[in-house]
Motif scaffolding. Sequence first.
Motif, PDB file in Angstrom:
ATOM      1  N   PHE A  39       0.738  -1.240  -0.152  1.00  0.00           N
ATOM      2  CA  PHE A  39      -0.129   0.100  -0.042  1.00  0.00           C
ATOM      3  C   PHE A  39       1.028   1.438   0.131  1.00  0.00           C
ATOM      4  O   PHE A  39       0.528   2.182  -0.759  1.00  0.00           O
ATOM      5  CB  PHE A  39      -0.826   0.058   1.236  1.00  0.00           C
ATOM      6  CG  PHE A  39      -1.765   1.043   1.170  1.00  0.00           C
ATOM      7  CD1 PHE A  39      -3.029   1.086   0.436  1.00  0.00           C
ATOM      8  CD2 PHE A  39      -1.806   2.051   2.115  1.00  0.00           C
ATOM      9  CE1 PHE A  39      -3.803   2.359   0.433  1.00  0.00           C
ATOM     10  CE2 PHE A  39      -2.492   3.081   2.220  1.00  0.00           C
ATOM     11  CZ  PHE A  39      -3.521   3.293   1.506  1.00  0.00           C
ATOM     12  N   SER A  95       2.551   1.675  -3.425  1.00  0.00           N
ATOM     13  CA  SER A  95       1.355   2.244  -4.312  1.00  0.00           C
ATOM     14  C   SER A  95       1.135   3.554  -4.279  1.00  0.00           C
ATOM     15  O   SER A  95       1.115   4.175  -5.237  1.00  0.00           O
ATOM     16  CB  SER A  95       0.172   1.549  -4.161  1.00  0.00           C
ATOM     17  OG  SER A  95      -0.902   1.862  -5.015  1.00  0.00           O
ATOM     18  N   LEU A 154      -6.450   3.154  -8.031  1.00  0.00           N
ATOM     19  CA  LEU A 154      -6.295   1.971  -7.419  1.00  0.00           C
ATOM     20  C   LEU A 154      -6.981   0.827  -7.978  1.00  0.00           C
ATOM     21  O   LEU A 154      -6.706  -0.466  -7.915  1.00  0.00           O
ATOM     22  CB  LEU A 154      -6.871   2.262  -5.927  1.00  0.00           C
ATOM     23  CG  LEU A 154      -6.683   1.263  -4.772  1.00  0.00           C
ATOM     24  CD1 LEU A 154      -5.178   0.902  -4.578  1.00  0.00           C
ATOM     25  CD2 LEU A 154      -7.221   1.390  -3.415  1.00  0.00           C
TER      26      LEU A 154
END
Length: 297
Positions: A107, A110, A209
């Motif tokens: 995460f 990202s 996402l």
Amino acid sequence: MTAAADQLAAPRTMAPPPARRTRPGRYTLARTLRYAALIFFLVVVLIPVYVLLVTSFKGTGDADPSRAWALPQVWTLDNWATAWTALSPAIARTVAVVVPSAVIAAFLGSLNGFVLARWSFRGADIVFTVILFGMFIPYQAVMIPLNQLVLDLGIPTGVPTLILLHVVYGIPITTLIFRNYYATVPHELIEAGRVDGAGMLRTYWSIVLPLSVPSFVVVLIWQFTSAWNDFLFAVFFSSSQNGPVTVALNNLANGALLQNYGVSMAGALFASLPTLLVYIVLGKYFVGGLMSGSVKG
């Protein structure tokens, strides 16, 4: 005369060149050699697996280096039961380390990759270079100051410390993978989100996402494997009571005066089985995710 002149003036159509004939013997020989080479390398790779598997079913007297290639005289599951009893608590602790560290590192990587690829700012290339620099620092070079830092922070050894370390050291590679992938996302999607009034976080959450599943698969497999197989961090920042499966496997192999090869081989198979299953189930998605970030589109 007119007909003859028309024939002379008409363009001549060239006949297509004759197709090259392939030599069946040569093609068959090349294919045979190719398959022979593949089978040879497959056998070389599977030889250690054969020794591991066969030895894990041998009794104490039968599991000897002189009979490593022979089949067991008496097949037994005692080695598997002993290895599972010794390793099952450590396997549970390893899962507790690997799952959150892989998810958190993915995460954060990202977010970093999105900002560095699509939300440019002054000095973004320098920040990206500094982040990537962490990939090239050997773990051994920072182990002593890292140990002192963990002591100063007061983080308990074992699972909490290992989660923190794997997250920190996973950020560079995850940032690199996501940045390369987000560079392939069409710029029009980002601009459409800005036109609709979406800010950076809204654009990331609602537009980028949902498109990141291939890269998340790659990163999660990578982080899962590296954290599961880690031994250096586990030795420095955990013990046999609170450490992962690699520490328990090392203690299982070296804890007795008389080496029990059958138990050691069964324990090694237990320790490697989760990563093997991950690659078998998600291997095609891993390759596809890597390729999806390598082509501009």
